[in-house]
Write a protein that holds these residues in place. Sequence first.
Motif, mmCIF file in Angstrom:
data_model
loop_
_atom_site.group_PDB
_atom_site.id
_atom_site.type_symbol
_atom_site.label_atom_id
_atom_site.label_comp_id
_atom_site.label_asym_id
_atom_site.label_seq_id
_atom_site.Cartn_x
_atom_site.Cartn_y
_atom_site.Cartn_z
ATOM 1 N N ALA A 157 0.841 -1.196 0.000
ATOM 2 C CA ALA A 157 0.000 0.000 0.000
ATOM 3 C C ALA A 157 0.872 1.241 0.000
ATOM 4 O O ALA A 157 2.088 1.179 0.219
ATOM 5 C CB ALA A 157 -0.919 0.005 1.225
ATOM 6 N N SER A 158 0.245 2.373 -0.238
ATOM 7 C CA SER A 158 0.952 3.649 -0.195
ATOM 8 C C SER A 158 0.611 4.391 1.091
ATOM 9 O O SER A 158 -0.467 4.204 1.670
ATOM 10 C CB SER A 158 0.582 4.524 -1.393
ATOM 11 O OG SER A 158 -0.757 4.980 -1.272
ATOM 12 N N LEU A 159 1.523 5.233 1.530
ATOM 13 C CA LEU A 159 1.318 6.108 2.685
ATOM 14 C C LEU A 159 1.469 7.548 2.216
ATOM 15 O O LEU A 159 2.435 7.883 1.526
ATOM 16 C CB LEU A 159 2.349 5.821 3.783
ATOM 17 C CG LEU A 159 2.286 4.447 4.442
ATOM 18 C CD1 LEU A 159 3.436 4.290 5.437
ATOM 19 C CD2 LEU A 159 0.947 4.227 5.138
ATOM 20 N N TYR A 160 0.530 8.380 2.618
ATOM 21 C CA TYR A 160 0.515 9.784 2.208
ATOM 22 C C TYR A 160 0.579 10.638 3.477
ATOM 23 O O TYR A 160 -0.337 10.605 4.303
ATOM 24 C CB TYR A 160 -0.771 10.068 1.434
ATOM 25 C CG TYR A 160 -0.831 11.408 0.742
ATOM 26 C CD1 TYR A 160 -0.551 11.513 -0.617
ATOM 27 C CD2 TYR A 160 -1.175 12.562 1.436
ATOM 28 C CE1 TYR A 160 -0.626 12.739 -1.271
ATOM 29 C CE2 TYR A 160 -1.250 13.789 0.792
ATOM 30 C CZ TYR A 160 -0.972 13.874 -0.556
ATOM 31 O OH TYR A 160 -1.045 15.085 -1.193
ATOM 32 N N PHE A 161 1.674 11.379 3.632
ATOM 33 C CA PHE A 161 1.913 12.175 4.833
ATOM 34 C C PHE A 161 1.597 13.645 4.581
ATOM 35 O O PHE A 161 1.912 14.186 3.511
ATOM 36 C CB PHE A 161 3.372 12.060 5.275
ATOM 37 C CG PHE A 161 3.780 10.693 5.724
ATOM 38 C CD1 PHE A 161 3.701 10.339 7.066
ATOM 39 C CD2 PHE A 161 4.233 9.742 4.816
ATOM 40 C CE1 PHE A 161 4.073 9.076 7.496
ATOM 41 C CE2 PHE A 161 4.609 8.474 5.229
ATOM 42 C CZ PHE A 161 4.528 8.135 6.579
ATOM 43 N N THR A 162 1.007 14.288 5.564
ATOM 44 C CA THR A 162 0.795 15.732 5.558
ATOM 45 C C THR A 162 1.476 16.313 6.786
ATOM 46 O O THR A 162 1.310 15.800 7.896
ATOM 47 C CB THR A 162 -0.707 16.080 5.587
ATOM 48 O OG1 THR A 162 -1.340 15.516 4.439
ATOM 49 C CG2 THR A 162 -0.916 17.586 5.584
ATOM 50 N N VAL A 163 2.247 17.373 6.574
ATOM 51 C CA VAL A 163 3.029 17.986 7.643
ATOM 52 C C VAL A 163 2.620 19.448 7.778
ATOM 53 O O VAL A 163 2.573 20.178 6.778
ATOM 54 C CB VAL A 163 4.542 17.914 7.324
ATOM 55 C CG1 VAL A 163 5.363 18.389 8.517
ATOM 56 C CG2 VAL A 163 4.942 16.506 6.925
ATOM 57 N N VAL A 164 2.323 19.877 8.995
ATOM 58 C CA VAL A 164 1.976 21.269 9.264
ATOM 59 C C VAL A 164 2.826 21.756 10.424
ATOM 60 O O VAL A 164 2.942 21.075 11.451
ATOM 61 C CB VAL A 164 0.486 21.436 9.607
ATOM 62 C CG1 VAL A 164 0.150 22.911 9.841
ATOM 63 C CG2 VAL A 164 -0.399 20.871 8.508
#
Length: 531
Positions: free
Chosen positions: A445-452
């Motif tokens: 599977a893929s992992l999608y990261f969001t950073v704030v």
Amino acid sequence: MDMLWSGWGDPAKAAPLPDTVTGLMRDLLGVTPREHGPAALEEIAVPGSPLTGEARQALAACLGEPDRLRTDAETRIRHTRGKSTPDLLRIRAGEVDDIPAAVLLPATHDEVLAVLRVCAEHQVAAVPFGGGTSVVGGLAPERTTFVALDLRLMDALLDLDEVSRTATLQPGLRAPRAEALLNERGFTLGHFPQSYEWATIGGFAAARSSGQASAGYGRFDEMVLGLTVATPEGTWESGRAPRSAAGPDLRQLVLGSEGALGVITSVTVRIRPLPRKRFYEGWRFASFEAGTAALRRLAQDGPRPTVLRLSDETETFIGLAHPDRIGDGGTESAGCMAIVGYEGTDADTERCRAGVHRVLTAEGGECAGTEPGDRWAHGRYDAPYLRDALLDAGAFAETLETAAFWSALPELYRNVRQALTTALTDAGTPPLVMCHVSHVYENGASLYFTVVSAQGEDPVAHWAPAKHAANEAILAAGGTISHHHGVGTDHRDWYVREAGPLGIRALQAVKAELDPAGVLNPGVLVPVRHP
């Protein structure tokens, strides 16, 4: 309509963050408003075009109409770089040191061929430009003088074979228009990435795009059956049957090539009947680990729905796709939320839904009804607008993605989160790091990261070591450097390590054959090969 030059999408859809959200960013991350907003477009100091008179005259002659070679400041600014957060921060600051010398608008395959031959003769680099949505440096070549080949005039549905269920599309066709043309004939492409409203057919192929309904329809590269490509050395066509044993599949060299091997001028794809029914529902799991195990069950043993994605605890709690509900907390935000979508006939969707319910219930999931799914579907393309609003409020927001086999996924998830958290905390801007499983396969599977985080004194420089640390963590944990954003220049050095020395030399040899002058998007995907 053109995309907002200093941000994402339609300016009419942009909205400031609610006060509750700006307060949350201030309290959690120390975000403070920037003293100065984006530079005004008309105030940006744009250098004169470095095209020589001879090169400009030759390029103009390829296009037939004088207006299809443009060197005015606004057009060049709108074709400068892509839409990553560093790209936007630099353009908002008025930095245009890598602006194209001119923007060309070819209308036919033969015009693209002619332009590339002139570029090779005059040593002017050529960068294909579709929707301009690259977030990995795919529109910033390593060449001072380059032209952007805006393919918007090549926007037709060339052929639709209802018997074979194939369609041939031109590269500049934006996704919503392509879908509308297919829908009129009773078909769908089924490709709906987050960039859907602005990205183009050629860009999908060039970057190996993956849409939000990939569990049901597959990735875009799985849809492609044939390609026509213009190169400085002539026309390259590949794909004349659905499958073939006639040597290696040369389509795979074009898919993901990001303009470094040629300019895609038509794409033949498989299409499917327009579904009679579409609906989405939410499922809650106690932990990301439990939710991931449940998704793996569906991916490996079925039934497989059309949409299947899972947010981790932080992303579920923050509610990133729903700015008006960020940080609500409470039991509604506990655990992890998965979105499951179904498309097809009434009978097919109900049959799949019943099977999914059996599996996810057995795996400890709790159905949350259609309300979470409806909210996700309503805001599925809104995250880039939220990113713009966060930048306006003084926050830094960026994404990155990867993929790995199921057995490697837990370590990949932990290591990337830790790398980002450590790097940004050390820089004095501790972040929120969120993640979701965005695409599933039988084997991984893929992992999608969001950073704030807060932007810091120099937000572009503050992000660079964090991105570097994340890339290192991805390779160390056995992940790929990109699942669907592509390589560009941002990931190139890690892609070189992933592909290995012999693999890169093989790619460079192909490039040398198709592009001996080295003018096709130089430095993107593979390093420039110096004599």
